[in-house]
Design an enzyme around this catalytic site. Structure first.
Site, mmCIF file in Angstrom:
data_model
loop_
_atom_site.group_PDB
_atom_site.id
_atom_site.type_symbol
_atom_site.label_atom_id
_atom_site.label_comp_id
_atom_site.label_asym_id
_atom_site.label_seq_id
_atom_site.Cartn_x
_atom_site.Cartn_y
_atom_site.Cartn_z
ATOM 1 N N GLY A 212 0.822 -1.197 0.000
ATOM 2 C CA GLY A 212 0.000 0.000 0.000
ATOM 3 C C GLY A 212 0.857 1.248 0.000
ATOM 4 O O GLY A 212 1.964 1.256 -0.528
ATOM 5 N N GLY A 213 0.341 2.282 0.636
ATOM 6 C CA GLY A 213 1.059 3.560 0.676
ATOM 7 C C GLY A 213 2.434 3.419 1.280
ATOM 8 O O GLY A 213 3.358 4.159 0.923
ATOM 9 N N GLY B 232 25.565 9.954 -29.863
ATOM 10 C CA GLY B 232 25.140 10.718 -28.703
ATOM 11 C C GLY B 232 25.521 10.025 -27.410
ATOM 12 O O GLY B 232 25.781 10.685 -26.395
ATOM 13 N N ALA B 233 25.568 8.714 -27.447
ATOM 14 C CA ALA B 233 25.910 7.972 -26.238
ATOM 15 C C ALA B 233 27.321 8.315 -25.772
ATOM 16 O O ALA B 233 27.612 8.294 -24.578
ATOM 17 C CB ALA B 233 25.771 6.473 -26.484
#
Lengths: 711, 564
Positions: free
Chosen positions: B227-228, B462-463
């Site tokens: 849960g939370g 770009g890498a």
């Protein structure tokens, strides 16, 4: 690295040997020749030699070439392009892709390499083309010297059937058997019955234990026939077989011969090679503890007779089987430099490669028989990348992430063709090196071997040092009571590593505990200025729990300086050392005795893998508290392996004998894996039905790969 | 109880000594509500008299004693046995094993929950300390704050008091500047308390966020966390799990079944394997509680205490001058052949000691902690063995988070580059490789810690820029002789440059000759030197020595806006 010495007396020769080894630390290539030489620089031989081989033997040959001022040419496959032998050579030529049939056995490419580089002679090493008459012929046709015997001798001795006939004619003792080609399994059974079991079935063209099977009954004969002919076909391209009487409990002792082209021949004493597994040698020594001078001379003389009978020149080896009554029988002659030649070099002081080169150039032998000494004792351990816990050694592959030869020790010679970072691949022989130790006496050589094995650092591949160390320290071996059945007799249930007794268990646990505490203390040593001060524990006594496979042991440790006093199971052990946590070697003094252990791995959960007395032991050291909590931790159920067949080694699937749904009986063959030219039959461990098959013939598999699942 | 803590042990001794005197003076306070204890001990006749009838005959001394004993027993022996039966340790056992012996200083042992609904106010439903053990201690002598949820008390559920205890030690950790380790084993919110419990979670979340980047926060999930509650571990720097006994999920299998009609087990939904291999929520999984805690001690050693402290330096036995010969042959000649980046990392760092983070998730990038000459460093490396070491969504996010942790806590970053580029394809583009890839770029660019980069082989496109290049303020950038820095591989490049032309093979050879080597980058100063691989360790150690005094400050901002 051999010292240059011109014609020293034999006493000085021995000194030279020691000198050479003492200097080894600064040797650039990790190889240390335990021989001297009487090389005469004025004696002109060749300008350039091509070495048609790879690995340690190529390096070994090059070393002598360098010493003799001869240029060297290496040939290599593409995967070997950065191998040590390539770096060592003055020139290198790539002769094809990884598989040996396309590179190191590729005669066309090698002939091209010879032409391109202008090499005047070829040293073939051992294996590959070393006993290939076709190759020798082609070299002769181009006027290139073959550093080995002449073609006719290779032909005569290369064929086991023919060699036996020649030997008989030369009055050499031979084993009773069937000298001829066996065509069918039934014929093999009939012949075997005539000779009487047990019989040995082997490839006519074979060597090195490949294509050899021993049969004790008709069924085994049929199976052996099938296996041997398959292996013979795949290894030598020649499936002819022969069958002979198998001599039970024999020793394998061989005589090194050296002959020139002028009819002179010498025997350079024997090598004891009885310690074998699957007919491959593991530990060799020279001389043999078993031979008396009379037998030695008789064997030597017969070997020389045989060499002369075939007009042998160069170095060669005549192998004999010797029974318990010191009767000896001719087995075969290897017309090449043997793997185990270094031990002969150690005790005779001769450089066999140099002699081979001289003889190939046509020089006469420099020695007379009475010049050949037995100086001291030499032992060779073949260090292999293989798992000794599986049938005394199944190949293993990998990258040598860390590799350190014990060359800091005196009287140690290591012939290797690999270095840190090298790959042991499935394509070639898994030998890492030949570790040779030398001493004035056998005991001295054995002690040194023990030390050398303990100081040998090999990481990244599984190796057989555990087995080697057990062999050389076994009471039967020390007493010289050995035969070719040594391993199966001493370890009838397979090799299980060193067995600890009360004292050694204490020593092991004490060392592990001391190492653990060293690491614990070090963890608290944070350096530099700290904003929040650290409050390390001041502790002088630790209560620990050390777990071995056989259970938990209470351990109490106190420390003063570098000395740990450890109480284990009511006994006290004092361990001291430098305690360097980065070093693979742990040179310790345990209760006053010096011992080198190796730390193979160490983790945060207290697991320490220590190599102690050659064998690696898993120890888990925990604080008392952690051990107590650990008892709540559930045992994770390991995978049920009885219904899963995994590949025990990397290799190629040759045959799969089952398909899904087939019922299999316990012990039934399921598939065959070939690795390093050895076929290994994998069998079912229980009666079951085949659930699924995960491999097919021709496929390459890695160690531990799932092959077949049973229901 | 064997897990009795040192502090409590010594307190007992003290208390016993005073027992008699206390008995005569204060025999009053039995069943007062917890919050009233301070007032109750005021020695006025009125108060004493007024409470005379409502309390037991025990002295304060005895009551303290009793409370402590009761706190140490958690939810009672039966529940402790049940915990052990599950293969789990109790909250206190965990703390004891995690910390140095005798070092735990507990706080809030007397805190009890304040719920009065559903019969919770009854005595038997009160447990001193409630369902969490909190305090501070030492790991290898170094300060740390710890909370350990106690599953034996109301299933470790989070009450207002429970949250308050956690918040207290987190606040202290922030004031002092020391890490927080949370040992999670909780069924979730204390339902009886309703919104009080939710508020408690939020209080913790807020502190997790404020502490982020100030002190290292580590979560070790040792039981359920659902849960939370999962958002606290998610906000911390590292989440570790224990195999087979820990779970993390927003909604459990029952809810999943009712909402989506999926059949899934707890283990499949949120077990250690799921989170360390599929979701990337957890950073490492350990076999059991003992291993997890012992590994936490080891892991803690790598971390500085706060963002004000430099990366710690531990005594080192490995020579900083050590040459690593095996590296000279590790990169295969064939550019398409893989090798294991871990082989490089492990031989370069001190004692081959590498604590890998997320070893089973996005394996095409390797991240983790190691030491160089004793000093903690963060290692980032492309892994050619997996997907050729390309960058994709998962590896970018994994790398970025690690780089940002290192930067936040002054840990130098060493980057090993062998990257053929970003992974192409619709799956990646639709998944947002552009914004996820930008995270790694962003992280490297904003980092001001010492950055050393070694290009072992490919650094394409770009890498190349992304992987801690010179252009992103790399302090020292090395290339091995096998390095190739280029826009792309030869084949692709030639197809574009020489489109339609014949002799593609020749053009390719020319391209390889020009670009498939470290020179184009070296002549432009984009790499500082071309080095022999075997000297890499030595050089990095020397550089780190110099870079220890590096000072670099980014422009003032409220906070940066990383593309999330």
């Amino acid at each position: 690295m051999a010292a240059h010495r011109v014609s020293p007396s034999l006493n000085r020769l021995l000194f030279a040997v020691k000198y050479a080894s003492f200097q080894s630390g600064c040797c650039a290539v990790h190889c240390n020749a335990q021989y001297s030489t009487i090389h005469t620089p004025s004696e002109k031989t060749f300008d350039k030699i091509l070495i048609a081989n790879r690995g340690e033997i190529a390096c070994r040959v090059m070393k002598t070439c360098h010493k003799m001022g001869i240029q060297t040419v290496a040939v290599h496959s593409d995967v070997d392009s950065s191998a040590v032998h390539v770096k060592m050579a003055d020139e290198a030529v790539c002769v094809g892709p990884a598989p040996t049939s396309k590179s190191y056995l590729n005669m066309d490419a090698i002939m091209d390499a010879i032409r391109v580089t202008g090499a005047q002679a070829v040293h073939p090493g051992y294996g590959f083309l070393s006993e290939n008459k076709e190759f020798a012929k082609r070299l002769a046709a181009e006027g290139v010297a073959f550093i080995g015997p002449d073609t006719h001798a290779i032909m005569a001795m290369g064929d086991k059937i023919e060699s036996k006939l020649i030997a008989k004619a030369a009055n050499v003792n031979t084993i009773p058997g069937y000298d001829g080609v066996v065509k069918t399994a039934e014929e093999a059974v009939k012949i075997a019955q005539d000779i009487g079991y047990p019989v040995m079935i082997k490839a006519s063209a074979g060597g090195g234990g490949k294509g050899m099977r021993i049969a004790w009954n008709a069924e085994e004969t049929r199976e052996g026939f099938r296996f041997s002919s398959q292996e013979a076909a795949s290894s030598f391209g020649d499936d002819r077989l022969l069958i002979e009487k198998f001599i039970d409990n024999p020793r394998h002792i061989e005589i090194q011969v050296l002959a020139d082209k002028h009819g002179n021949a010498l025997w350079l004493n024997e090598r004891e090679c009885s310690i074998q597994r699957r007919n491959q040698k593991v530990v060799e020594e020279a001389p043999s503890t078993f031979l008396d001078p009379v037998t030695r001379r008789a064997m030597g003389e017969q070997a020389v007779q045989l060499a002369k009978a075939v007009q042998y020149s160069s170095a060669g080896t005549v192998e004999f089987l010797v029974d318990s009554q010191k009767n000896f029988y001719f087995l075969e002659m290897n017309t090449r430099l043997q793997v185990e030649h270094p031990i002969t070099e150690c005790i005779t002081g001769l450089d066999l490669v140099e002699q081979m080169i001289r003889v190939a150039k046509g020089y006469q032998l420099q020695h007379k028989q009475e010049d050949i000494p037995i100086n001291g004792w030499a032992i060779e351990s073949r260090v292999y990348a293989e798992d000794p816990y599986k049938s005394f050694g199944l190949p293993s592959i990998g990258r040598l992430s860390k590799y350190q030869e014990p060359l800091n020790l005196r009287n140690v010679r290591v012939d290797s063709g690999i270095q840190e970072g090298s790959d042991i691949s499935i394509y070639y022989d898994p030998m890492i090196s030949k570790l040779v130790t030398y001493g004035a006496t056998r005991a001295e050589a054995l002690d040194r071997m023990e030390e050398a094995l303990d100081n040998y650092v090999i990481r990244g591949v599984t190796h057989n040092i555990p087995l080697l160390r057990e062999i050389i320290t076994h009471p039967r071996f020390i007493a010289g009571d050995i035969s070719t059945n040594f391993l199966p007799e001493v370890y009838p249930d397979g090799f299980k590593g060193h067995q600890l007794d009360i004292d050694t268990r204490r020593e092991l646990l004490a060392s592990a505990a001391a190492l653990y505490i060293t690491a614990q203390i070090r963890s608290q040593k944070v350096l530099g200025d700290l904003r929040v001060s650290s409050s390390p524990l001041e502790c002088s006594r630790w209560e620990l729990c050390a777990q071995l496979e056989d259970g938990s042991h209470s351990v109490g440790v106190t420390k003063s300086g570098n000395v740990y006093t450890v109480e284990v199971d009511g006994g006290k052990v004092e361990v001291s050392g430098q305690w360097n946590l980065a070093s693979p070697l742990l040179p310790l003094t345990i209760n006053g005795t010096h011992r080198t252990l190796q730390c193979l791995s160490r983790d945060a959960s207290g697991r320490i893998l220590l190599q102690y007395l050659g064998t690696s032991f898993k120890v888990r050291v925990l604080s008392k508290l952690a051990a107590e909590f650990n008892s709540y931790m559930p045992e994770k159920v390991p995978e049920d392996t009885s219904s899963i067949l995994r590949s025990p080694m990397p290799g190629t699937v040759v045959a799969v004998s089952v398909k899904p749904g087939d019922p299999v009986a316990e012990g039934q063959e399921i598939c065959v894996i070939e690795a390093m030219k050895m076929q290994n039959s994998l069998t079912a461990v229980k009666q079951a039905k085949v659930k699924s098959v995960h491999c097919k013939p021709g496929e390459t598999v890695g160690e531990g790969d799932l092959l077949v699942e049973l229901e | 109880m064997m897990a009795a803590l040192s502090v409590s042990r010594s307190s007992f001794g003290l208390l016993n000594g005073f027992r008699t005197s206390f008995r005569t003076s204060f025999r009053s306070l039995g069943q007062v509500k917890h919050g009233a204890v301070a007032a109750a001990v005021l020695p006025t006749n009125l108060q004493r008299d007024s409470r005379w009838y409502s309390v037991s005959h025990l002295s304060v001394k005895e009551r303290i004693d009793k409370k402590r004993t009761s706190a140490l027993a958690g939810g009672g022996q039966m529940r402790i046995d049940a915990q052990h039966k599950k293969g789990k340790l109790t909250a206190r056992e965990r703390v004891e094993l995690l910390l140095d012996p005798e070092s735990f200083v507990e706080s809030d042992m007397f805190v009890e929950h304040r719920c009065s609904d559903f019969g919770m106010e009854q005595d038997r439903n009160k447990f001193p300390g409630d369902s969490v053990v909190t305090g501070r201690g030492r790991i290898n002598g170094r300060l740390v704050y710890v909370f350990s949820q106690d599953f034996t008390v109301f299933g470790g559920s989070l009450s207002g008091a429970h949250a308050q205890k956690i918040c207290k030690i987190m606040d202290q950790a922030m004031t002092v500047g020391a890490p927080v380790i949370g040992l999670n084993d909780s069924g979730g919110a204390r339902i009886q308390e309703g919104v009080e419990s939710l508020a408690g979670y939020a209080d913790i979340f807020l502190r997790n966020v404020l502490a982020s980047g100030v002190v290292p926060q580590i979560s070790l999930i040792m039981g359920p966390c659902a849960g939370g509650a999962v958002y606290s571990p998610a906000l911390t720097d590292f989440t570790f799990m224990v195999k087979d006994t820990s779970y993390l999920f927003i909604t459990g299998p029952d809810v999943v079944k009712s909402v989506t009609n999926e059949d899934v087990t707890q283990e499949e939904l949120g077990g250690a394997k799921t989170h360390t291999t599929v979701s990337g929520v957890a950073h490492h999984a350990f076999e059991n509680d003992v291993e997890a805690l012992l590994n936490m001690r080891e892991f803690f050693n790598f971390l500085p205490l706060s963002n004000k402290d430099p990366a710690p330096i531990r005594e080192c036995h490995d020579s900083s001058e050590r040459l690593v010969h095996s590296l000279d042959t590790i990169v295969p000649f064939e550019t398409t052949k893989a090798y294991d980046m871990l082989d490089i990392v492990k031989t370069i760092v001190d004692e081959s000691d590498f604590f890998e983070i997320m070893p089973n998730y996005a394996k095409n990038i390797v991240v983790g902690f190691a030491r160089m000459n004793g000093r903690t460093v963060g290692i980032v490396g492309n892994q050619p063995k997996v997907a050729s070491g390309c960058l994709d969504i998962n590896s970018s996010v994994k790398g970025a988070r690690f780089v940002r942790f290192c930067d936040a806590f002054n840990i130098p970053i060493i980057t090993f580059v062998d990257v053929p580029g970003f992974l192409p394809g619709t799956a990646q583009e639709y998944g947002g490789i552009i914004r996820h890839g930008a995270k790694l770029l962003y992280a490297f660019a904003e980092a001001t810690v010492p950055k050393i980069t070694i290009i072992t082989r490919k650094a394409y496109g770009g890498a190349y820029d992304v992987m801690s290049s010179k252009h992103l303020r790399g302090d020292v950038n090395y290339a091995w002789p096998t390095a190739e820095v280029a826009v792309m591989g030869a084949k692709g490049a030639v197809q574009i440059i020489f489109r339609g032309k014949e002799n593609q093979a020749e053009a390719e050879a020319e391209y390889v000759e020009k670009f498939a080597n470290p020179f184009p980058a070296a002549v432009r100063g984009f790499v500082d030197d071309i080095i022999e691989p075997s000297t890499t360790r030595k050089k990095i150690c020397r550089d780190l020595e110099v870079l220890a005094s590096k000072k670099q400050i980014n422009p003032w901002k409220k906070h940066a806006n990383i593309p999330l």
